[in-house]
Motif scaffolding. Sequence first.
Motif, PDB file in Angstrom:
ATOM      1  N   VAL A 158      87.986  52.455  86.925  1.00 10.98           N
ATOM      2  CA  VAL A 158      88.334  52.124  87.889  1.00 10.98           C
ATOM      3  C   VAL A 158      88.031  54.249  88.447  1.00 10.98           C
ATOM      4  CG1 VAL A 158      88.182  53.038  90.550  1.00 10.98           C
ATOM      5  CG2 VAL A 158      88.237  50.825  89.356  1.00 10.98           C
ATOM      6  N   LYS A 159      89.441  54.952  87.461  1.00 12.72           N
ATOM      7  CA  LYS A 159      89.119  55.874  87.502  1.00 12.72           C
ATOM      8  C   LYS A 159      89.339  56.680  86.551  1.00 12.72           C
ATOM      9  CE  LYS A 159      94.373  54.788  89.391  1.00 12.72           C
ATOM     10  NZ  LYS A 159      95.751  54.692  89.115  1.00 12.72           N
ATOM     11  N   ALA A 160      88.918  56.617  85.412  1.00 14.59           N
ATOM     12  CA  ALA A 160      88.692  57.130  84.553  1.00 14.59           C
ATOM     13  C   ALA A 160      86.883  57.606  84.159  1.00 14.59           C
ATOM     14  CB  ALA A 160      88.378  56.513  83.447  1.00 14.59           C
ATOM     15  N   THR A 161      86.191  56.503  85.243  1.00 13.46           N
ATOM     16  CA  THR A 161      84.954  56.875  85.424  1.00 13.46           C
ATOM     17  C   THR A 161      84.547  57.787  86.775  1.00 13.46           C
ATOM     18  OG1 THR A 161      84.640  54.889  86.699  1.00 13.46           O
ATOM     19  CG2 THR A 161      83.775  54.577  84.651  1.00 13.46           C
ATOM     20  N   ARG A 162      85.518  57.931  87.431  1.00 12.81           N
ATOM     21  CA  ARG A 162      85.230  58.047  88.527  1.00 12.81           C
ATOM     22  C   ARG A 162      85.976  60.281  88.400  1.00 12.81           C
ATOM     23  NH1 ARG A 162      88.089  55.513  93.799  1.00 12.81           N
ATOM     24  NH2 ARG A 162      86.373  54.182  94.222  1.00 12.81           N
ATOM     25  N   ALA A 163      86.318  60.485  87.410  1.00 11.02           N
ATOM     26  CA  ALA A 163      87.217  61.552  86.899  1.00 11.02           C
ATOM     27  C   ALA A 163      85.706  61.913  86.454  1.00 11.02           C
ATOM     28  CB  ALA A 163      88.914  61.411  86.580  1.00 11.02           C
ATOM     29  N   PHE A 164      85.657  61.010  85.079  1.00 13.81           N
ATOM     30  CA  PHE A 164      84.199  61.621  83.913  1.00 13.81           C
ATOM     31  C   PHE A 164      83.275  61.943  84.353  1.00 13.81           C
ATOM     32  CE2 PHE A 164      87.428  60.690  80.526  1.00 13.81           C
ATOM     33  CZ  PHE A 164      87.132  61.583  79.500  1.00 13.81           C
ATOM     34  N   ILE A 165      82.810  61.015  85.618  1.00  9.68           N
ATOM     35  CA  ILE A 165      81.800  61.882  86.158  1.00  9.68           C
ATOM     36  C   ILE A 165      81.749  62.942  87.052  1.00  9.68           C
ATOM     37  CG2 ILE A 165      79.852  61.017  88.226  1.00  9.68           C
ATOM     38  CD1 ILE A 165      80.942  58.032  87.267  1.00  9.68           C
ATOM     39  N   ALA A 166      82.289  63.000  87.733  1.00  5.76           N
ATOM     40  CA  ALA A 166      82.485  64.517  88.883  1.00  5.76           C
ATOM     41  C   ALA A 166      82.885  65.469  87.535  1.00  5.76           C
ATOM     42  CB  ALA A 166      84.467  63.943  88.756  1.00  5.76           C
ATOM     43  N   ALA A 167      84.096  65.329  86.441  1.00  7.09           N
ATOM     44  CA  ALA A 167      83.660  66.316  85.584  1.00  7.09           C
ATOM     45  C   ALA A 167      82.915  66.565  84.598  1.00  7.09           C
ATOM     46  CB  ALA A 167      85.442  66.269  84.331  1.00  7.09           C
ATOM     47  N   ARG A 168      82.267  65.905  84.285  1.00  5.36           N
ATOM     48  CA  ARG A 168      80.657  66.151  83.746  1.00  5.36           C
ATOM     49  C   ARG A 168      79.825  67.098  85.326  1.00  5.36           C
ATOM     50  NH1 ARG A 168      76.527  61.843  80.208  1.00  5.36           N
ATOM     51  NH2 ARG A 168      76.376  60.848  82.523  1.00  5.36           N
ATOM     52  N   TYR A 170      80.777  68.360  87.211  1.00  2.00           N
ATOM     53  CA  TYR A 170      80.439  69.456  87.708  1.00  2.00           C
ATOM     54  C   TYR A 170      80.680  70.629  86.840  1.00  2.00           C
ATOM     55  CZ  TYR A 170      83.937  72.964  89.950  1.00  2.00           C
ATOM     56  OH  TYR A 170      85.110  73.789  89.893  1.00  2.00           O
ATOM     57  N   ALA A 171      81.040  70.522  85.261  1.00  2.00           N
ATOM     58  CA  ALA A 171      80.243  71.552  84.274  1.00  2.00           C
ATOM     59  C   ALA A 171      79.046  71.848  84.158  1.00  2.00           C
ATOM     60  CB  ALA A 171      81.379  71.191  83.021  1.00  2.00           C
ATOM     61  N   GLN A 172      78.223  70.410  83.820  1.00  2.00           N
ATOM     62  CA  GLN A 172      76.804  71.041  84.107  1.00  2.00           C
ATOM     63  C   GLN A 172      76.702  72.179  85.017  1.00  2.00           C
ATOM     64  OE1 GLN A 172      74.476  66.787  84.454  1.00  2.00           O
ATOM     65  NE2 GLN A 172      75.318  66.304  82.160  1.00  2.00           N
ATOM     66  N   TYR A 239      72.719  75.037  99.214  1.00  2.00           N
ATOM     67  CA  TYR A 239      72.963  73.741  99.123  1.00  2.00           C
ATOM     68  C   TYR A 239      74.130  73.201  96.880  1.00  2.00           C
ATOM     69  CZ  TYR A 239      70.594  72.487 102.988  1.00  2.00           C
ATOM     70  OH  TYR A 239      69.945  72.358 103.622  1.00  2.00           O
ATOM     71  N   LEU A 240      73.638  74.187  96.133  1.00  2.00           N
ATOM     72  CA  LEU A 240      74.640  73.568  95.250  1.00  2.00           C
ATOM     73  C   LEU A 240      75.853  74.004  94.791  1.00  2.00           C
ATOM     74  CD1 LEU A 240      74.199  72.947  91.857  1.00  2.00           C
ATOM     75  CD2 LEU A 240      73.213  74.855  91.071  1.00  2.00           C
ATOM     76  N   MET A 241      75.509  74.998  95.917  1.00  2.00           N
ATOM     77  CA  MET A 241      77.163  76.183  95.295  1.00  2.00           C
ATOM     78  C   MET A 241      77.985  75.180  96.187  1.00  2.00           C
ATOM     79  SD  MET A 241      76.637  78.526  93.492  1.00  2.00           S
ATOM     80  CE  MET A 241      75.730  77.907  92.757  1.00  2.00           C
ATOM     81  N   ASP A 242      77.721  74.458  97.861  1.00  2.00           N
ATOM     82  CA  ASP A 242      78.340  73.613  98.827  1.00  2.00           C
ATOM     83  C   ASP A 242      78.935  72.567  97.589  1.00  2.00           C
ATOM     84  OD1 ASP A 242      78.694  75.683 100.504  1.00  2.00           O
ATOM     85  OD2 ASP A 242      76.946  74.567 101.370  1.00  2.00           O
ATOM     86  N   SER A 243      77.773  72.152  96.898  1.00  2.00           N
ATOM     87  CA  SER A 243      78.247  70.364  96.233  1.00  2.00           C
ATOM     88  C   SER A 243      79.332  70.846  95.579  1.00  2.00           C
ATOM     89  CB  SER A 243      76.627  70.594  95.498  1.00  2.00           C
ATOM     90  OG  SER A 243      75.941  69.913  96.629  1.00  2.00           O
ATOM     91  N   LEU A 244      78.709  71.494  95.010  1.00  2.00           N
ATOM     92  CA  LEU A 244      80.325  72.641  93.728  1.00  2.00           C
ATOM     93  C   LEU A 244      81.227  72.324  94.060  1.00  2.00           C
ATOM     94  CD1 LEU A 244      78.132  74.475  90.905  1.00  2.00           C
ATOM     95  CD2 LEU A 244      79.264  72.702  90.305  1.00  2.00           C
ATOM     96  N   ILE A 245      81.660  72.828  94.866  1.00  2.00           N
ATOM     97  CA  ILE A 245      83.099  73.229  96.194  1.00  2.00           C
ATOM     98  C   ILE A 245      83.363  72.322  96.242  1.00  2.00           C
ATOM     99  CG2 ILE A 245      84.167  74.062  98.571  1.00  2.00           C
ATOM    100  CD1 ILE A 245      82.094  76.924  98.107  1.00  2.00           C
TER     101      ILE A 245
END
Length: 500
Positions: A158-168, A170-172, A239-245
């Motif tokens: 649960v925790k790793a998938t959320r963290a990796f999805i967010a990190a990936r 975010y980087a993209q 919207y993209l800038m807000d979503s990244l924030i």
Amino acid sequence: VSGEHLRICPQGYTCCTSEMEENFANKSRSEFEAMTKEAGRSVQMILTAQYRSFDGYFQDLLNKSEKALYEAFPTMYGELYMQNMKVFKDLYSELRRYYRGSNINLEEALNEFWTRLLERLFKLMNPQYHITDEYLDCMVKHAEQHKPFGEVPRDLKVKATRAFIAARSYAQGFLVGSDVVRKVSQVSLSHECTRAVMKLMYCPHCRGMSSVKPCNSYCLNVVKGCLANQADLNTEWKYLMDSLIIVADRIDGPYNVDTVIGTIHMRISEAISNLQENKDSITAKVFQGCGNPKINTKGSSSEDKKRRGKVTLEAKSSAQALEMLVLDAKGNLTNLKSYWVTLPNVLCSKKVTTGSGADDKCWNGMTKGSYLPEVMGDGLANQINNPEVEVDITKPDMTIRQQIMQLKIMTNRLGNANMGNDVDFQDASDDTSGSGSGDACPDDVCGKRLAKSPSTRPPETHAIPKQSGHGVSGASSRSLPSAFLILLSVALLAAQHSWR
């Protein structure tokens, strides 16, 4: 001389020949395009720098976790580790591939890791038995019920998938934003804009007024007309800038990558310890469900003697570094929100003009004096009455429309990442709930896009653009209209019927 030969500048007395006017037109065009690209490059540099900072931080977290595992596990678990080193290496390899944009179902990858680890450890802990592959299959089926690793696999998943999805995501997001700016900045000036920019920048020279700068309002009308399509990026860009924030707050908050990614090795150690401590009861339950395996007649080496020593695994916290990264990113993203609509002001104030619109000593397109027409609004639709540039508002620039779509897709992905869900871009929904867009697009433009949970099917990922600038690739760029998909489905059904 008399200026009847001039085609762009006012036909009063002039010091320019036709050839000089043409040279000035070419010069003004190249200079204006260079100014636009230069402004874009500064934005690209900011976004790319933010990507590199986060990417370096994230990779370092993963590397430190893997290194800690390799250093501590041989001492803690001996043969339990040495004979299963590839299982651990494969896990970290899969995690890196997912982060880099590979089409991997992260939940399945984690499930596969725990399955392989359990199979190997069970055999090592029961060397006196001949355990076949069929027996291991039975054991794995009962694993969810027996929970040999305790709650660690479920909690980590649960925790790793959320963290990796967010990190990936975010980087993209940074790379997609940078790539959009690069492509949009390469859009050439139209013929009408070339004339308008020449009249703005160099016609004063032909009237012997080389020191007279254009009026600011006049400059704004020219630039807003010439960058009208670019200004239409504003809504989705914001919207993209807000979503990244928002995702940045998740990364340093509920989905804290520092806590989750930096402690993977500790969670694995916790899981193995649970298996060892409950070895007898777990083995008894497996034997009860799958039967007693045959005794190993070939003899066996006993299980590696107990743990060789107590080694405390620690995670070196870099929470402060993460907090600083996020603060820096949020500041830059906030500053970039209005980039496309403030670009005309930036170009006019810093590169072209010095006089205000009310100043009667600036170049107004005809002579030195004040500029009276009102300044147009932003975007293509507002240029219908632009007094300086003839803009066909019925023909939007297709390159820029494609980049608006890329922004929508990336914003949709970040919206899903914010909720802890991966997204299938090929089916990304035009229903804006959860997309972060707030601006639905027509079906004939967007196609039908329905977000899928990663637990129901592997996500189709939006590939990360190469830093060298070869564009944004991936399923999103080939999104098909829903009507075509329906026709294709009918054709396939017909073909299947005929084959029968």
